[in-house]
Design a protein around this motif. Structure first.
Motif, mmCIF file in Angstrom:
data_model
loop_
_atom_site.group_PDB
_atom_site.id
_atom_site.type_symbol
_atom_site.label_atom_id
_atom_site.label_comp_id
_atom_site.label_asym_id
_atom_site.label_seq_id
_atom_site.Cartn_x
_atom_site.Cartn_y
_atom_site.Cartn_z
ATOM 1 N N LEU A 198 0.816 -1.213 0.000
ATOM 2 C CA LEU A 198 0.000 0.000 0.000
ATOM 3 C C LEU A 198 0.850 1.263 0.000
ATOM 4 O O LEU A 198 0.337 2.356 -0.209
ATOM 5 N N ALA A 199 2.149 1.115 0.271
ATOM 6 C CA ALA A 199 3.025 2.278 0.353
ATOM 7 C C ALA A 199 3.306 2.833 -1.035
ATOM 8 O O ALA A 199 3.567 2.078 -1.975
ATOM 9 N N VAL A 200 3.255 4.141 -1.174
ATOM 10 C CA VAL A 200 3.546 4.784 -2.452
ATOM 11 C C VAL A 200 5.045 4.806 -2.697
ATOM 12 O O VAL A 200 5.513 4.649 -3.819
ATOM 13 N N THR A 201 5.856 4.999 -1.652
ATOM 14 C CA THR A 201 7.308 5.014 -1.771
ATOM 15 C C THR A 201 7.898 4.136 -0.671
ATOM 16 O O THR A 201 7.194 3.621 0.194
ATOM 17 N N ASN A 202 9.232 3.981 -0.686
ATOM 18 C CA ASN A 202 9.886 3.207 0.355
ATOM 19 C C ASN A 202 10.148 4.029 1.609
ATOM 20 O O ASN A 202 10.828 3.579 2.529
ATOM 21 N N LEU A 203 9.624 5.242 1.646
ATOM 22 C CA LEU A 203 9.818 6.119 2.796
ATOM 23 C C LEU A 203 8.631 6.104 3.743
ATOM 24 O O LEU A 203 8.638 6.788 4.758
ATOM 25 N N SER A 256 3.436 9.264 -13.319
ATOM 26 C CA SER A 256 2.053 9.756 -13.433
ATOM 27 C C SER A 256 1.100 8.943 -12.569
ATOM 28 O O SER A 256 0.053 9.447 -12.137
ATOM 29 N N PHE A 257 1.451 7.663 -12.299
ATOM 30 C CA PHE A 257 0.632 6.844 -11.413
ATOM 31 C C PHE A 257 1.173 6.841 -9.987
ATOM 32 O O PHE A 257 0.403 6.782 -9.029
ATOM 33 N N THR A 258 2.482 6.902 -9.837
ATOM 34 C CA THR A 258 3.049 6.942 -8.491
ATOM 35 C C THR A 258 2.557 8.163 -7.733
ATOM 36 O O THR A 258 2.222 8.103 -6.549
#
Length: 381
Positions: free
Chosen positions: A226-231, A288-290
């Motif tokens: 569910l995370a958008v990034t690894n942060l 564009s999707f991230t």
């Protein structure tokens, strides 16, 4: 309130319409162009430096008045004449009307040697020196105008340079990047059919600079799908977080894998110690999707603008029509581009377009230089 002072600020039509010229519905309308100048008006007619701007607005809105803060700053800081083109907008004027209009402005400037905006070439030395500039949708149109300049039978002189500001270079809105696109994003400097990379130092520098763009989108190396990034860990509210334990990434939890995946994990480990090579290429989602939750350029907004821009002109092939998606242009055009300066935010939906288009231009120019050097060596031999 943020605009710089101007000594000249007027609107002219380019190319100018003749008094006895009859207008028909099929004719291309002259474009209304805002002429901005910040220096002594007495020096205007002798000036030979022009910034020709195609402002962005999703192909459907935002003329030069909406960009006046930075346009006036350009005029003040550069001393050049800034011409911002108020090209016709969709849906009333769909693709490729705006491109045709903007190209005619460039052609009129060059063929009249600036007389169409009131310059006096007889009182100055040298030809016009024009730099093209465009942001967002204006960047798309700027690239298309460059293609027209290169392909038109008029054989017009090429601009001195181009400035792209978070340009929209790919109308083909999709979720996943190809392996070659991710390699470009990682800083790879060669295409699939080239075997000549940059020097180790240059490749290492570019690899480290661009790796941050892909690292946050190595989706298998996230704490949660569910995370958008690894942060982040995928939770939207802090109250649901249960402490601050050491993160366990998805790829660390995998127990049964194919042999190829084990090889890729080894590639990934080698990449951390060998920055010049691209090595491991992760599954990567497009920017564009991230960054789909962008407050301005959402997928719904992009879809609406593309539908209105294309209009009733059928179903174009986004992966071959480079006047719609400049990112797919052939190398023989990209290698002839003048010096190009790109600007884009790191978390902008357009960042992939910017990096990949820059890489494609760089690769095309590199292959041309290599071909030229091989030809020189053959002649000497």
């Amino acid at each position: 309130m943020h605009s710089s002072p101007l000594t000249i600020n007027r609107v002219v039509e380019i190319p100018a319409r003749k008094e006895d010229e009859k207008k028909s519905s099929a004719d291309l309308e002259p474009a209304k162009c805002h002429i901005l100048y910040a220096k002594d008006p007495a020096t205007f007619a002798k000036n030979r430096h022009i910034v020709l701007n195609y402002p962005g607005g999703g192909f459907v809105s935002m003329g030069p008045e909406c960009h006046m803060d930075y346009l006036s700053a350009w005029a003040e800081r550069t001393g050049a004449i800034v011409i911002s083109v108020d090209y016709a907008k969709a849906p009333e004027y769909p693709y490729p009307y705006a491109i045709d209009q903007c190209y005619e402005v460039y052609r009129a400037l060059v063929q009249t040697n600036g007389r169409c905006i009131g310059l006096d070439p007889d009182s100055s030395d040298g030809p016009l020196r024009i730099v093209l500039a465009g942001d967002s949708a204006g960047g798309n149109i700027t690239a298309s105008v460059m293609f027209r300049i290169l392909e038109a039978p008029d054989q017009l002189p090429i601009p001195e340079g181009i400035v792209f500001i978070y340009g929209c270079f790919n109308i083909d809105i999709r979720a996943w990047m190809t392996r070659d696109e991710t390699r470009m994003l990682l800083g790879d400097t060669i295409s699939a059919d080239s075997q000549q990379p940059l020097s180790v130092g240059a490749a290492a520098s570019r690899n480290m600079r661009n790796r941050s763009l892909v690292g946050v989108r190595d989706h298998l190396h996230h704490i949660s799908p569910l995370a958008v990034t690894n942060l982040d860990d995928g939770y939207q509210q802090r109250k649901f977080r249960l402490g601050r334990k050491k993160p366990v990434y998805i790829d660390d939890r995998v127990r049964v894998v194919a042999h190829k995946y084990e090889e890729r994990k080894e590639e990934k480990r080698e990449t951390t110690t060998s920055p010049p090579g691209v090595g491991y290429v992760p599954l990567t989602m497009t920017s564009s999707f991230t960054y789909f939750n962008d407050q301005v350029l959402s997928p719904e907004m992009m879809r609406a603008m593309v539908i209105m821009y294309i209009g009733p002109n059928g179903r174009p092939n986004f992966r071959t029509d480079y006047y719609l998606s400049p990112i797919v242009a052939p190398d023989h055009l990209l290698e002839r581009f003048p010096p190009v300066y790109f600007m884009c935010g790191e978390k902008d939906p357009m960042v992939d377009d910017t990096v990949i288009f820059a890489a494609r231009i760089r690769n095309a120019k590199q292959k041309r230089r290599l071909a030229a050097s091989v030809g020189v060596k053959d002649e000497k031999a």
